[in-house]
Scaffold this motif. Sequence first.
Motif, PDB file in Angstrom:
ATOM      1  N   VAL A 115       0.852  -1.201   0.000  1.00 44.16           N
ATOM      2  CA  VAL A 115       0.000   0.000   0.000  1.00 44.16           C
ATOM      3  C   VAL A 115       0.888   1.252   0.000  1.00 44.16           C
ATOM      4  O   VAL A 115       0.621   2.215  -0.737  1.00 44.16           O
ATOM      5  N   THR A 116       1.970   1.220   0.777  1.00 48.02           N
ATOM      6  CA  THR A 116       2.869   2.382   0.802  1.00 48.02           C
ATOM      7  C   THR A 116       3.442   2.616  -0.604  1.00 48.02           C
ATOM      8  O   THR A 116       3.497   3.750  -1.095  1.00 48.02           O
ATOM      9  N   ASN A 128      -4.852   7.692  -4.880  1.00 44.79           N
ATOM     10  CA  ASN A 128      -6.110   6.976  -4.704  1.00 44.79           C
ATOM     11  C   ASN A 128      -5.832   5.461  -4.741  1.00 44.79           C
ATOM     12  O   ASN A 128      -5.690   4.873  -5.811  1.00 44.79           O
ATOM     13  N   VAL A 129      -5.743   4.848  -3.550  1.00 43.98           N
ATOM     14  CA  VAL A 129      -5.390   3.421  -3.473  1.00 43.98           C
ATOM     15  C   VAL A 129      -6.505   2.660  -2.765  1.00 43.98           C
ATOM     16  O   VAL A 129      -7.008   3.089  -1.731  1.00 43.98           O
ATOM     17  N   GLU A 130      -6.851   1.530  -3.367  1.00 41.91           N
ATOM     18  CA  GLU A 130      -7.817   0.628  -2.726  1.00 41.91           C
ATOM     19  C   GLU A 130      -7.073  -0.644  -2.339  1.00 41.91           C
ATOM     20  O   GLU A 130      -6.275  -1.162  -3.108  1.00 41.91           O
ATOM     21  N   TRP A 131      -7.351  -1.136  -1.145  1.00 43.20           N
ATOM     22  CA  TRP A 131      -6.716  -2.391  -0.719  1.00 43.20           C
ATOM     23  C   TRP A 131      -7.773  -3.431  -0.386  1.00 43.20           C
ATOM     24  O   TRP A 131      -8.780  -3.126   0.257  1.00 43.20           O
ATOM     25  N   SER A 132      -7.531  -4.677  -0.850  1.00 44.35           N
ATOM     26  CA  SER A 132      -8.455  -5.784  -0.580  1.00 44.35           C
ATOM     27  C   SER A 132      -7.751  -6.942   0.107  1.00 44.35           C
ATOM     28  O   SER A 132      -6.741  -7.433  -0.409  1.00 44.35           O
ATOM     29  N   PRO A 133      -8.290  -7.417   1.241  1.00 39.04           N
ATOM     30  CA  PRO A 133      -7.802  -8.667   1.829  1.00 39.04           C
ATOM     31  C   PRO A 133      -8.527  -9.818   1.133  1.00 39.04           C
ATOM     32  O   PRO A 133      -9.702 -10.077   1.420  1.00 39.04           O
ATOM     33  N   GLU A 134      -7.850 -10.484   0.229  1.00 33.00           N
ATOM     34  CA  GLU A 134      -8.534 -11.548  -0.515  1.00 33.00           C
ATOM     35  C   GLU A 134      -8.983 -12.634   0.459  1.00 33.00           C
ATOM     36  O   GLU A 134      -8.299 -12.935   1.440  1.00 33.00           O
ATOM     37  N   ALA A 174      -3.625  -1.248   9.275  1.00 37.38           N
ATOM     38  CA  ALA A 174      -2.300  -0.963   8.701  1.00 37.38           C
ATOM     39  C   ALA A 174      -2.423  -0.416   7.280  1.00 37.38           C
ATOM     40  O   ALA A 174      -1.696   0.514   6.884  1.00 37.38           O
ATOM     41  N   ALA A 175      -3.357  -0.979   6.508  1.00 43.63           N
ATOM     42  CA  ALA A 175      -3.522  -0.522   5.119  1.00 43.63           C
ATOM     43  C   ALA A 175      -3.980   0.941   5.096  1.00 43.63           C
ATOM     44  O   ALA A 175      -3.507   1.751   4.287  1.00 43.63           O
ATOM     45  N   ILE A 176      -4.883   1.285   6.008  1.00 46.37           N
ATOM     46  CA  ILE A 176      -5.373   2.676   6.058  1.00 46.37           C
ATOM     47  C   ILE A 176      -4.228   3.600   6.486  1.00 46.37           C
ATOM     48  O   ILE A 176      -4.014   4.666   5.900  1.00 46.37           O
ATOM     49  N   LYS A 177      -3.469   3.142   7.464  1.00 44.40           N
ATOM     50  CA  LYS A 177      -2.340   3.941   7.951  1.00 44.40           C
ATOM     51  C   LYS A 177      -1.322   4.161   6.820  1.00 44.40           C
ATOM     52  O   LYS A 177      -0.722   5.229   6.699  1.00 44.40           O
ATOM     53  N   ALA A 178      -1.174   3.143   5.967  1.00 45.07           N
ATOM     54  CA  ALA A 178      -0.217   3.252   4.856  1.00 45.07           C
ATOM     55  C   ALA A 178      -0.780   4.090   3.702  1.00 45.07           C
ATOM     56  O   ALA A 178      -0.070   4.383   2.745  1.00 45.07           O
ATOM     57  N   GLY A 179      -2.062   4.452   3.795  1.00 43.37           N
ATOM     58  CA  GLY A 179      -2.589   5.383   2.791  1.00 43.37           C
ATOM     59  C   GLY A 179      -3.750   4.890   1.951  1.00 43.37           C
ATOM     60  O   GLY A 179      -4.175   5.592   1.025  1.00 43.37           O
ATOM     61  N   ALA A 180      -4.277   3.691   2.241  1.00 40.36           N
ATOM     62  CA  ALA A 180      -5.422   3.223   1.445  1.00 40.36           C
ATOM     63  C   ALA A 180      -6.646   4.077   1.759  1.00 40.36           C
ATOM     64  O   ALA A 180      -6.950   4.323   2.923  1.00 40.36           O
ATOM     65  N   ARG A 181      -7.343   4.489   0.693  1.00 46.52           N
ATOM     66  CA  ARG A 181      -8.548   5.308   0.884  1.00 46.52           C
ATOM     67  C   ARG A 181      -9.817   4.477   0.869  1.00 46.52           C
ATOM     68  O   ARG A 181     -10.863   4.905   1.325  1.00 46.52           O
TER      69      ARG A 181
END
Length: 534
Positions: free
Chosen positions: A143-144, A152-158, A174-181
Amino acid sequence: MTTQPENHTTPAHDQRFGENHITIFDTTLRDGEQSPGCSMNKEEKVQVAKVLDAMGVGVIEGGFPVSSNSDFEAVSEIAGVVQSAQVAGLARARPGDIDRAWQALQHAANPRIHTFLSTSPLHMKYKLQMDPEDVYQAVIDSVTYARNLCPNVEWSPEDGTRTDHDFLCRCVEAAIKAGARTINIPDTVGYTVPDEFRDLIRMLRNRVPNMDQAIISVHCHNDLGLAVANSLAAVEAGARQVECTINGIGERAGNAALEEIVMALKTRQDMMPYETGVDSGYITKASRLVSGITGFNVQPNKAIVGKNAFAHESGIHQDGMLKNAETYEIMTPESVGLTRSTLVMGRHSGKHAFKTKLKELGYELSDNELKDAFQRFKDLAGHKKEVFDEDLLALVDDAVLRHNDHIRFVRLGINCGNDGPQTADLELEVEGTRKRVTAEGSGPVDATFRAIREIWPHEATLELYQVHAVTGGTDAQAEVTVRLEENGKTVNGQGADYDTLVASARAYINALNKLMVKREKQVPPEEAADALSA
Ligand code: KIV
Ligand code: ZN
């Protein structure tokens, strides 16, 4: 279901919309296209993306750029043509994937990198062969990395719905802290049920301390037929993005169907007072376009877009309908863009009328494409008394979106009947060079397919050959579907023509062209399991 939506205004919320706005994230071109039998070339993807954009979806996931050059080019072209929607590209948690996605997306007006990593015990142990702590670190790193390229980053835990809750909360935080929106919770294997999924979304909102800094998204597969119900339950619990596909296409039993999500929210405002910004009048157009391109016919009783979705046959129902349509219709056919099939044109119709009609049907063609399509239309109108919308849709899908194909149909002559050998005299254009052969077969279809195989030798096996009439009448166009299989990969080809054998040849050739697109979709072997299971 509650009538009072749970408050979900977050710093991540798009300020253009109210707190009851649901972003529709369409993944037809990525998760839909990735499924068995589906494959779209660049032109086809761009055509679908234009309709989705006009329809007003919030995000269009154009593809998985690292998976092939053609997917990369498709995402890149979509990024250039889409005007309103955000354009997303998928990437695994690897710098190479993320770089490739960014290269394809960077010139989009609103790009988004969507990166994912499995978090369930099963996936971590067997698929990734990674320890949870290494997965946790990879979430932060990926994510970082993505966030340094794209805001604009989206993160998914598959496999999110089968993930341990404590671990899921840690990874999401952690993903939000690293910048996922956007945090997207996938029900990758279609395992959850509405109550459980609603609780999972509530649990995240209660337990993840920085959850209010991201939009919660959901991505449901339909293995138990619950993808739409699960998505709506998640919305009730505070999810504000729903990932879905046109006609519900996707891996295995498919994804949540866009048309069902949009129309459920629109029709039951009393229970679910949310808005999507989607113009539902485009639904039929999008559905026909996607089924025409992919060769996945929509089942007749499919909600919203099935052929029978607005048909009334029983006498009692017809009587009620005549008295008041609301007796048996909870939404109007017009609200999904379904207009009665009308006679649109005949042999005397001019190019201008033809162009206007195609625009109405959702196609914006270049001058060259229009020239080809008009030629085919004139040919058809010369053989068929009445030309309907369905005829034009079949013709355009067949004639226009394939002009860059490696193999193109030129002409076919057939000898058939029961008093002599059945032969096909076939001419094709292969990468710009004309080739002609005559082949014998047991029946004209067999002879035609043998002729194709002679011109373009291949090992693929024929799994399905299906013909259906586009409209009524003996002069109806035939629409043929051909399914080919090669090394475990399947593709559907479609062809339409007033001559069934020409339609058959076109369908087979379309399948071969799709096979070439599919063959190209390869990732290095050690990465294959990870990439393809997304
Ligand atoms: O089903 C799934 O888990 C996915 C992710 C990549 C979002 O498609
Ligand atoms: Zn998926």
